[in-house]
Design an enzyme around this catalytic site. Structure first.
Site, mmCIF file in Angstrom:
data_model
loop_
_atom_site.group_PDB
_atom_site.id
_atom_site.type_symbol
_atom_site.label_atom_id
_atom_site.label_comp_id
_atom_site.label_asym_id
_atom_site.label_seq_id
_atom_site.Cartn_x
_atom_site.Cartn_y
_atom_site.Cartn_z
ATOM 1 N N GLU A 40 0.844 -1.207 0.000
ATOM 2 C CA GLU A 40 0.000 0.000 0.000
ATOM 3 C C GLU A 40 0.879 1.257 0.000
ATOM 4 O O GLU A 40 0.573 2.264 0.625
ATOM 5 C CB GLU A 40 -0.997 -0.021 1.165
HETATM 6 C C1 LIG Z 1 2.544 -9.610 -0.173
HETATM 7 C C2 LIG Z 1 2.124 -8.489 -1.063
HETATM 8 C C3 LIG Z 1 0.791 -8.197 -1.224
HETATM 9 C C4 LIG Z 1 0.382 -7.165 -2.073
HETATM 10 N N1 LIG Z 1 -0.942 -6.930 -2.266
HETATM 11 C C5 LIG Z 1 -1.339 -6.038 -3.219
HETATM 12 C C6 LIG Z 1 -2.716 -5.880 -3.557
HETATM 13 O O1 LIG Z 1 -3.596 -6.517 -2.972
HETATM 14 N N2 LIG Z 1 -3.044 -5.033 -4.560
HETATM 15 C C7 LIG Z 1 -2.111 -4.315 -5.240
HETATM 16 O O2 LIG Z 1 -2.475 -3.578 -6.140
HETATM 17 N N3 LIG Z 1 -0.794 -4.425 -4.911
HETATM 18 C C8 LIG Z 1 -0.387 -5.279 -3.948
HETATM 19 N N4 LIG Z 1 0.957 -5.407 -3.633
HETATM 20 C C9 LIG Z 1 1.928 -4.580 -4.314
HETATM 21 C C10 LIG Z 1 2.572 -3.524 -3.424
HETATM 22 O O3 LIG Z 1 1.673 -2.480 -3.177
HETATM 23 C C11 LIG Z 1 3.864 -3.062 -4.096
HETATM 24 O O4 LIG Z 1 4.778 -4.108 -3.913
HETATM 25 C C12 LIG Z 1 4.410 -1.783 -3.530
HETATM 26 O O5 LIG Z 1 3.599 -0.700 -3.872
HETATM 27 C C13 LIG Z 1 5.842 -1.505 -3.989
HETATM 28 O O6 LIG Z 1 6.027 -1.716 -5.346
HETATM 29 P P1 LIG Z 1 7.243 -2.620 -5.893
HETATM 30 O O7 LIG Z 1 7.214 -3.858 -5.102
HETATM 31 O O8 LIG Z 1 7.126 -2.714 -7.326
HETATM 32 O O9 LIG Z 1 8.558 -1.855 -5.474
HETATM 33 P P2 LIG Z 1 9.311 -0.721 -6.322
HETATM 34 O O10 LIG Z 1 8.360 0.339 -6.690
HETATM 35 O O11 LIG Z 1 10.082 -1.365 -7.392
HETATM 36 O O12 LIG Z 1 10.299 -0.142 -5.240
HETATM 37 C C14 LIG Z 1 11.587 -0.709 -4.965
HETATM 38 C C15 LIG Z 1 12.301 0.192 -3.975
HETATM 39 O O13 LIG Z 1 12.503 1.479 -4.552
HETATM 40 C C16 LIG Z 1 11.959 2.483 -3.742
HETATM 41 N N5 LIG Z 1 11.391 3.544 -4.558
HETATM 42 C C17 LIG Z 1 10.648 3.424 -5.686
HETATM 43 N N6 LIG Z 1 10.312 4.628 -6.141
HETATM 44 C C18 LIG Z 1 10.817 5.532 -5.296
HETATM 45 C C19 LIG Z 1 10.792 6.944 -5.219
HETATM 46 N N7 LIG Z 1 10.142 7.673 -6.120
HETATM 47 N N8 LIG Z 1 11.424 7.535 -4.193
HETATM 48 C C20 LIG Z 1 12.075 6.794 -3.266
HETATM 49 N N9 LIG Z 1 12.138 5.476 -3.275
HETATM 50 C C21 LIG Z 1 11.513 4.847 -4.279
HETATM 51 C C22 LIG Z 1 10.873 1.771 -2.947
HETATM 52 O O14 LIG Z 1 10.573 2.457 -1.751
HETATM 53 C C23 LIG Z 1 11.495 0.434 -2.717
HETATM 54 O O15 LIG Z 1 12.351 0.495 -1.603
HETATM 55 C C24 LIG Z 1 1.364 -6.404 -2.768
HETATM 56 C C25 LIG Z 1 2.701 -6.693 -2.565
HETATM 57 C C26 LIG Z 1 3.105 -7.722 -1.748
HETATM 58 C C27 LIG Z 1 4.562 -8.011 -1.608
#
Ligand SMILES: Cc1cc2nc3c(=O)[nH]c(=O)nc-3n(C[C@H](O)[C@H](O)[C@H](O)COP(=O)(O)OP(=O)(O)OC[C@H]3O[C@@H](n4cnc5c(N)ncnc54)[C@H](O)[C@@H]3O)c2cc1C
Lengths: 384, 264
Positions: free
Chosen positions: A363
């Site tokens: 989230e």
């Molecule tokens: C168990 C689980 C359940 C989930 N459930 C749902 C769900 O029900 N529905 C749904 O839609 N999604 C869901 N998600 C997705 C979740 O919301 C995303 O994983 C989350 O938003 C982060 O995206 P990402 O994993 O692609 O990380 P990335 O966006 O790739 O981020 C990687 C790293 O880079 C950092 N980063 C990225 N951009 C920036 C920035 N602009 N400034 C500073 N730091 C940055 C992040 O903080 C992180 O540390 C789920 C994820 C998991 C693991």
């Protein structure tokens, strides 16, 4: 501390606590190790009317809001943050309908969610669109009386287990995020299938799957709000459910703290209980301070959100960051206090430490939350 | 189908305080709960009501505070709560209790089935259910673990025995007492709790139910408790040390020397 809950909120909290202690705690480790989805526990919540605490009475709910939802999530998470997510993930899937659904849509979907007959889920994230949610590629094309969906959503909580999905897709790619729209998709719709169940570090009783849309045709009436509103639907929903993630973190932290406190009074080393060592005492005190401070912020944020306030993004982000960072720190310290026993899978804090981590990620990662908070602070300062 | 479930308030803790003069339990002091076996009786009553249409009434004899416990049962599906409360009922043994309850049942009027827990966790006599049936002149079955069938005229149930169960059919109205194997009591619901708050418990005294005070309470109790005491257990254990083989050898020697075992 007295949080001056209403009588009904007290009832909700007590009943959720009873389910946590009597029904969840005894099975939490088993469900975690086996990755078992808690349909049976959801039945207890349903019988107790807890599934609909945040849904209006005219749709079969109890007429509460984000606070009531958070109270349930917190209590359940004390026993298992993963099991609690079946409930919280349903809230995430239901809020787009609560906030933006038409009367017909609400009547069709909310009563089954309120009664616990159906679970819901929310699909925004894709392989190349996590923090940068504006990068989603799933498309929805209007064709006669239906929209045709194509694309894949990734890591969707309750995926495969839920019956009702709210999904964000592009209806007009040239407009970027302004070209997104939100839809309700029912499980069983032809062209809608699920990917494999993810093997996760924590919250293993929760089910996380891909949602796969291949020429999936849904009725036009399943559009939420208007075309182009999808991004707003998602953001306004997350503003209201982040206190739920905060409550999940708060529950996990409380569970770990309770276990560590109890253990410290039982474990004897050097002829005395380890709770007599100041180093341990100070850790316990710090854990308690952080938990209580988080609870104050989470509860007050819930009240702020439920009051109908317009500007809630910053507050809800603050509550989520504070409680999830606290959960991470407290669970690590709980393992530390319990020493080698804390590291063993037979004891619950090992699991709680794994469960806590996700609350800093989903989230919106805590980095993204801090971006939101800072941007809002700067925006407000520039208005003066 | 109208069901009456008899419930009793018992102390929630193991530390039961006794009144030294009357040798009865002091109920005002301990945290009070509904006798755990009665929870199964309530659940079974509510299930019968749900499957057949009708009502469930809980009935209890006790101090005025019991009304609060009875009110809580509304939250799990009970419709009405009746409390028999009067100084004249104080100090009742199982016979005087059964008499008062039987008068309460008559006051309630229409019923098809009465369900009790198999026994109360404080007194442990298991007598009130059968005595109540006798007072009412209706049949009863104790230790019911399953109701196989219930119609307007009869009930067929499984009665638990030490090595299995018996199937017993009785005409209605009748009394059954139930064991915990019969069901899993449901949790209360929020809507039920809200309803419970607004529900009034009917409280009757001895006159209201037309009870003969000579048959009530201490006066009506042929049982006179002369003395109660907590038995002292003198258990001394011995831990046998060594490898598993050594432990087994020592154990066998011990058992033989105590003549629990002989060697041929
Ligand atoms: C168990 C689980 C359940 C989930 N459930 C749902 C769900 O029900 N529905 C749904 O839609 N999604 C869901 N998600 C997705 C979740 O919301 C995303 O994983 C989350 O938003 C982060 O995206 P990402 O994993 O692609 O990380 P990335 O966006 O790739 O981020 C990687 C790293 O880079 C950092 N980063 C990225 N951009 C920036 C920035 N602009 N400034 C500073 N730091 C940055 C992040 O903080 C992180 O540390 C789920 C994820 C998991 C693991």
């Amino acid at each position: 501390m007295n949080y001056f809950l209403t009588e009904e909120q007290e009832m909700i909290k007590e009943l959720a606590a009873r389910i946590a202690d009597e029904k969840i705690a005894p099975v939490a480790l088993e469900y975690d190790h086996e990755g078992k989805f808690p349909h049976d526990i959801m039945q207890y919540l349903a019988q107790s009317d807890l599934c609909g605490v945040y849904i209006e009475e005219k749709y079969g709910g109890l007429g509460g809001g984000v606070f009531e939802m958070a109270l349930v999530v917190e209590e359940l998470s004390r026993a298992c943050g993963g099991i609690a997510l079946a409930f919280a993930g349903t809230g995430l899937g239901a809020f787009p309908i609560i906030l933006f659904g038409s009367e017909d849509q609400k009547q069709k979907y909310l009563p089954d969610i309120a009664s616990g007959k159906k679970l819901a889920a929310f699909g925004l994230t894709e392989a190349d669109a996590g923090s940068d949610a504006a990068g989603i590629r799933t498309t929805a094309v209007l064709d006669g009386d239906s929209y045709v969906l194509n694309g894949t959503k990734q890591w969707i909580t309750n995926g495969g287990e839920a019956d009702i999905y709210t999904v964000v897709a592009c209806t007009n790619r040239s407009k970027g995020a302004r070209g997104f729209s939100a839809f309700i998709v029912e499980k069983g719709t032809p062209g809608f299938s699920f990917g494999k169940k993810e093997d996760k570090m924590g919250i293993r009783a929760s089910c996380t799957r891909e949602l796969i849309f291949e020429d999936c045709r849904i009725p036009k009436e399943n559009l939420l709000a208007r075309e182009g509103m999808g991004f707003i639907v998602a953001m306004k929903t997350l503003d209201r459910t982040r206190p739920g993630v905060a409550a999940q973190a708060l529950g996990i932290a409380t569970g770990a703290f309770n276990a560590a406190l109890k253990y410290s009074r039982e474990r004897v080393q050097f002829g005395q209980t380890i709770s007599s060592f100041q180093a341990v005492q100070h850790m316990l005190a710090d854990m308690a301070i952080q938990i209580e401070a988080s609870r104050c912020l989470v509860y007050q944020t819930c009240r702020h959100v439920d009051s109908g306030a317009k500007d809630i993004s910053k507050e809800s982000a603050m509550a989520k960051v504070m409680a999830s960072d606290t959960a991470m720190k407290v669970t690590v310290d709980a393992v530390q206090i319990m020493g080698g026993y804390g590291y063993m899978r037979e004891y619950p804090v090992e699991k709680m430490m794994r469960d806590a981590k996700i609350t800093q990620i989903y989230e919106g990662t805590n980095q993204i939350q801090r971006n939101v908070i800072a941007l809002e602070l700067i925006k407000q300062a520039s208005k003066v | 189908m109208n069901v009456i479930v008899c419930v009793k308030q018992v102390p929630g803790t193991n530390e039961v305080k006794m009144n030294k003069e009357t040798n009865t339990i002091i109920r005002e002091s301990a945290e009070a709960i509904i006798n755990p076996f009665d929870e199964y009786a309530i659940e079974e009553g509510v299930r019968i009501k749900e499957n057949t249409d009708g009502s469930v009434t809980v009935l209890s004899m006790g101090i005025p505070q019991v009304a609060d416990l009875l009110r809580e049962t509304i939250a799990v599906g009970v419709d009405n709560a009746v409390l028999l409360s009067d100084k004249a009922f104080a100090g009742a043994d199982s016979l005087a209790t059964a008499y008062a309850l039987s008068m309460g049942v008559k006051k309630i009027g229409k019923y098809d089935l009465i369900i009790c827990g198999k026994q109360a966790t404080d007194g442990d006599t298991a007598q009130v259910g059968p005595s109540l049936a006798e007072k009412l002149g209706i049949p009863h079955t104790t230790y019911v673990r399953k109701i196989e069938q219930i119609t307007e005229n009869y009930i067929r149930c499984q009665r638990m025995t030490e090595d299995g169960y018996e199937v017993i059919e009785m005409p209605l109205p009748a009394v059954i007492t139930v064991v915990k194997e019969i069901n899993e009591p449901r949790l209360p619901s929020i809507k039920g709790k809200l309803k419970a708050k607004k529900t009034e418990v009917m409280v009757y005294n001895a006159d209201d139910i037309g009870a003969d005070k000579n048959l009530c309470g201490l006066k009506g109790s042929p049982t006179q408790v002369v003395k109660t005491f907590v038995p002292e257990h003198e258990i001394s254990g011995e831990i046998i040390e060594g490898t598993s083989r050594e432990q087994a050898q020592k154990l066998v020697q011990k058992l033989m020397s105590m003549q629990f075992m002989t060697c041929k």
